[in-house]
Motif scaffolding. Structure first.
Motif, PDB file in Angstrom:
ATOM      1  N   THR A 204       0.867  -1.172   0.000  1.00  0.00           N
ATOM      2  CA  THR A 204       0.000   0.000   0.000  1.00  0.00           C
ATOM      3  C   THR A 204       0.900   1.218   0.000  1.00  0.00           C
ATOM      4  O   THR A 204       1.522   1.539   1.019  1.00  0.00           O
ATOM      5  N   LEU A 205       0.993   1.891  -1.145  1.00  0.00           N
ATOM      6  CA  LEU A 205       1.976   2.949  -1.351  1.00  0.00           C
ATOM      7  C   LEU A 205       1.284   4.301  -1.469  1.00  0.00           C
ATOM      8  O   LEU A 205       0.488   4.527  -2.389  1.00  0.00           O
ATOM      9  N   LYS A 206       1.605   5.202  -0.552  1.00  0.00           N
ATOM     10  CA  LYS A 206       1.038   6.549  -0.537  1.00  0.00           C
ATOM     11  C   LYS A 206       2.179   7.556  -0.638  1.00  0.00           C
ATOM     12  O   LYS A 206       3.078   7.573   0.192  1.00  0.00           O
ATOM     13  N   ALA A 207       2.137   8.407  -1.671  1.00  0.00           N
ATOM     14  CA  ALA A 207       3.212   9.375  -1.906  1.00  0.00           C
ATOM     15  C   ALA A 207       2.615  10.765  -2.100  1.00  0.00           C
ATOM     16  O   ALA A 207       1.705  10.952  -2.918  1.00  0.00           O
ATOM     17  N   ARG A 208       3.158  11.751  -1.365  1.00  0.00           N
ATOM     18  CA  ARG A 208       2.675  13.129  -1.445  1.00  0.00           C
ATOM     19  C   ARG A 208       3.868  14.082  -1.536  1.00  0.00           C
ATOM     20  O   ARG A 208       4.820  13.968  -0.772  1.00  0.00           O
ATOM     21  N   THR A 209       3.807  15.037  -2.467  1.00  0.00           N
ATOM     22  CA  THR A 209       4.810  16.094  -2.513  1.00  0.00           C
ATOM     23  C   THR A 209       4.156  17.397  -2.932  1.00  0.00           C
ATOM     24  O   THR A 209       3.243  17.413  -3.761  1.00  0.00           O
ATOM     25  N   SER A 210       4.625  18.489  -2.354  1.00  0.00           N
ATOM     26  CA  SER A 210       4.088  19.806  -2.685  1.00  0.00           C
ATOM     27  C   SER A 210       4.960  20.540  -3.684  1.00  0.00           C
ATOM     28  O   SER A 210       4.566  21.593  -4.186  1.00  0.00           O
ATOM     29  N   GLY A 211       6.145  20.000  -3.974  1.00  0.00           N
ATOM     30  CA  GLY A 211       7.045  20.759  -4.823  1.00  0.00           C
ATOM     31  C   GLY A 211       7.919  19.958  -5.750  1.00  0.00           C
ATOM     32  O   GLY A 211       9.039  20.371  -6.050  1.00  0.00           O
ATOM     33  N   THR A 227       0.802  15.258  -6.298  1.00  0.00           N
ATOM     34  CA  THR A 227       1.771  16.349  -6.245  1.00  0.00           C
ATOM     35  C   THR A 227       1.110  17.646  -6.671  1.00  0.00           C
ATOM     36  O   THR A 227       0.206  17.648  -7.513  1.00  0.00           O
ATOM     37  N   SER A 228       1.567  18.752  -6.108  1.00  0.00           N
ATOM     38  CA  SER A 228       1.037  20.062  -6.457  1.00  0.00           C
ATOM     39  C   SER A 228       1.922  20.792  -7.450  1.00  0.00           C
ATOM     40  O   SER A 228       1.531  21.825  -7.977  1.00  0.00           O
ATOM     41  N   GLY A 229       3.140  20.265  -7.705  1.00  0.00           N
ATOM     42  CA  GLY A 229       4.063  21.021  -8.533  1.00  0.00           C
ATOM     43  C   GLY A 229       4.916  20.230  -9.485  1.00  0.00           C
ATOM     44  O   GLY A 229       6.046  20.627  -9.768  1.00  0.00           O
ATOM     45  N   GLY A 230       4.428  19.106 -10.011  1.00  0.00           N
ATOM     46  CA  GLY A 230       5.251  18.324 -10.924  1.00  0.00           C
ATOM     47  C   GLY A 230       4.448  17.264 -11.635  1.00  0.00           C
ATOM     48  O   GLY A 230       3.230  17.151 -11.465  1.00  0.00           O
ATOM     49  N   SER A 231       5.121  16.461 -12.413  1.00  0.00           N
ATOM     50  CA  SER A 231       4.476  15.397 -13.166  1.00  0.00           C
ATOM     51  C   SER A 231       4.532  14.077 -12.397  1.00  0.00           C
ATOM     52  O   SER A 231       5.296  13.932 -11.444  1.00  0.00           O
ATOM     53  N   ILE A 232       3.717  13.118 -12.860  1.00  0.00           N
ATOM     54  CA  ILE A 232       3.696  11.785 -12.260  1.00  0.00           C
ATOM     55  C   ILE A 232       3.864  10.756 -13.369  1.00  0.00           C
ATOM     56  O   ILE A 232       3.160  10.797 -14.381  1.00  0.00           O
ATOM     57  N   HIS A 233       4.801   9.847 -13.157  1.00  0.00           N
ATOM     58  CA  HIS A 233       4.996   8.734 -14.089  1.00  0.00           C
ATOM     59  C   HIS A 233       4.928   7.450 -13.275  1.00  0.00           C
ATOM     60  O   HIS A 233       5.679   7.277 -12.308  1.00  0.00           O
ATOM     61  N   ALA A 234       4.031   6.531 -13.663  1.00  0.00           N
ATOM     62  CA  ALA A 234       3.856   5.293 -12.908  1.00  0.00           C
ATOM     63  C   ALA A 234       3.908   4.085 -13.839  1.00  0.00           C
ATOM     64  O   ALA A 234       3.126   4.005 -14.792  1.00  0.00           O
ATOM     65  N   ASP A 235       4.815   3.180 -13.561  1.00  0.00           N
ATOM     66  CA  ASP A 235       4.914   1.905 -14.266  1.00  0.00           C
ATOM     67  C   ASP A 235       4.424   0.831 -13.300  1.00  0.00           C
ATOM     68  O   ASP A 235       5.162   0.410 -12.401  1.00  0.00           O
ATOM     69  N   VAL A 236       3.183   0.409 -13.466  1.00  0.00           N
ATOM     70  CA  VAL A 236       2.528  -0.494 -12.515  1.00  0.00           C
ATOM     71  C   VAL A 236       2.572  -1.921 -13.056  1.00  0.00           C
ATOM     72  O   VAL A 236       2.008  -2.212 -14.124  1.00  0.00           O
ATOM     73  N   THR A 237       3.226  -2.799 -12.329  1.00  0.00           N
ATOM     74  CA  THR A 237       3.338  -4.195 -12.770  1.00  0.00           C
ATOM     75  C   THR A 237       2.137  -5.022 -12.344  1.00  0.00           C
ATOM     76  O   THR A 237       1.796  -6.007 -12.995  1.00  0.00           O
ATOM     77  N   GLN A 238       1.496  -4.608 -11.227  1.00  0.00           N
ATOM     78  CA  GLN A 238       0.307  -5.325 -10.755  1.00  0.00           C
ATOM     79  C   GLN A 238      -0.583  -4.349  -9.999  1.00  0.00           C
ATOM     80  O   GLN A 238      -0.137  -3.690  -9.062  1.00  0.00           O
ATOM     81  N   LEU A 243      -5.835   2.619  -8.169  1.00  0.00           N
ATOM     82  CA  LEU A 243      -4.706   3.418  -8.648  1.00  0.00           C
ATOM     83  C   LEU A 243      -5.189   4.855  -8.760  1.00  0.00           C
ATOM     84  O   LEU A 243      -6.039   5.169  -9.598  1.00  0.00           O
ATOM     85  N   ASN A 244      -4.657   5.741  -7.905  1.00  0.00           N
ATOM     86  CA  ASN A 244      -5.029   7.149  -7.892  1.00  0.00           C
ATOM     87  C   ASN A 244      -3.783   8.003  -8.113  1.00  0.00           C
ATOM     88  O   ASN A 244      -2.842   7.947  -7.315  1.00  0.00           O
ATOM     89  N   LEU A 245      -3.766   8.781  -9.171  1.00  0.00           N
ATOM     90  CA  LEU A 245      -2.647   9.676  -9.468  1.00  0.00           C
ATOM     91  C   LEU A 245      -3.209  11.060  -9.771  1.00  0.00           C
ATOM     92  O   LEU A 245      -4.058  11.206 -10.661  1.00  0.00           O
ATOM     93  N   HIS A 246      -2.718  12.089  -9.070  1.00  0.00           N
ATOM     94  CA  HIS A 246      -3.228  13.447  -9.285  1.00  0.00           C
ATOM     95  C   HIS A 246      -2.107  14.473  -9.178  1.00  0.00           C
ATOM     96  O   HIS A 246      -1.273  14.419  -8.272  1.00  0.00           O
ATOM     97  N   THR A 247      -2.104  15.424 -10.112  1.00  0.00           N
ATOM     98  CA  THR A 247      -1.177  16.552 -10.039  1.00  0.00           C
ATOM     99  C   THR A 247      -1.895  17.835 -10.446  1.00  0.00           C
ATOM    100  O   THR A 247      -2.798  17.818 -11.291  1.00  0.00           O
TER     101      THR A 247
END
Length: 313
Positions: A204-211, A227-238, A243-247
């Motif tokens: 269970t992976l939770k990642a947060r960044t503001s910059g 993230t509030s200030g960048g891009s997100i790249h996710a390579d999900v094997t399973q 799956l929630n990704l927001h920028t």
């Protein structure tokens, strides 16, 4: 030409000497070394107000604590701290039951970090692999490797690096990046001023960044990254439960396994994906519906870029 070659040789020699001096300085002798024995894992509590913390898991039940002390001011970085300066700090390295404490604190509560008497106190600690840690520094980086158990790492002024960790981890920094490699368990990672990079992680992976940006390579499980200030790249094997990704300030790109039932909710200035066996609504900036009858929720969104969902063949 000969003069130029001679000058270059001299410069190279000076640089080599300088680098050697820095290398020797980085490998300074510890101010204090203590050894302890724990039973069945145990606990490690480490706090310092001006240095880094490095914890490495090893086989056996031994704990080795090395404490390094030097002036924080670069002008007198290579000088040994005076007795008067050392007396302004409390150094507490001890064992209490099945817990080891390694603490360095300034006695005065109100003091300025740029004072000439400020110290940089770092710890390098070897511990049993099965141990729970609670690490806190206000002025340096934190590194953990080869550990199994519950880990808590917090820093106000540096990066956090984790490698080969199994267990639940909270990683929090206000001024640096978070880098993780070979991880299994529940993760709550947050930074206010840097990027997050996870490689070969499951759980269970939770990642947060503001910059900063978020890079997820070879990840599996329940994933929530924002993230509030960048891009997100996710390579999900399973995929796990979701799956929630927001920028708010970049693009979102995710690659997931092909052929699964998904509930899609994709939004952005432009949405790019392939819709096969799809039931729902599809527009330039929004895709919402079900693939292969629906199933795992996949929500990708950005307020300022492109959203792309790809499928691994």
């Amino acid at each position: 030409m000969k003069k130029l070659i001679f000058a270059l040789v001299v410069v190279a020699a000076v640089l080599s000497t300088t680098l050697l001096a820095f290398s020797q300085d980085d490998k300074q002798k510890p101010y204090l070394v203590k050894n302890f024995s724990l039973n069945n894992g145990g606990n490690l509590v480490t706090r310092t107000s001006g240095g880094s913390i490095k914890v490495t898991g090893t086989s056996g039940n031994q704990v080795k604590v090395e404490m390094f002390v030097r002036p924080a001011n670069w002008r007198n970085r290579n000088e040994a701290p005076s007795k008067e300066v050392l007396e302004k700090y409390t150094f507490d390295v001890r064992q209490d039951g099945n817990s080891v404490y390694a603490v360095a604190e300034r006695k005065e509560k109100n003091w300025k970090w740029d004072n000439d008497d400020a110290l940089n106190v770092s710890f390098e600690i070897q511990v049993p692999e099965n141990i729970a840690t609670k690490l806190n520094t206000s002025g340096g980086s934190i590194s953990l490797a080869n550990l199994t158990g519950t880990q808590e790492a917090k820093t106000s002024g540096g990066s956090i690096t984790l490698k080969n960790i199994k267990g639940n981890t909270v990683a929090n920094t206000s001024g640096g990046s978070i880098n993780l490699n070979q991880y299994q368990g529940n993760l709550d990672a947050h930074t206010s001023g840097g990027s997050i990079n996870l490689t070969d992680a499951r759980g269970t992976l939770k990642a947060r960044t503001s910059g900063g940006s978020i890079q997820l390579q070879k990840v599996a499980g329940d994933i929530d990254a924002r993230t509030s200030g960048g891009s997100i790249h996710a390579d999900v094997t399973q995929l796990g439960k979701y799956l929630n990704l927001h920028t708010s300030g970049g693009s979102v790109h995710a690659t997931v396994p092909k052929g699964q039932g998904l509930d899609l909710d994709l939004s952005g200035n432009r949405v790019k994906t392939t819709l096969t066996n799809f039931d729902g609504e599809s527009e330039t900036n929004r895709v919402k519906g079900r693939i292969n009858g629906g199933g795992i929720p996949v929500k990708l969104s950005t307020s300022g870029g492109t959203t792309e969902l790809a499928y691994r063949m």
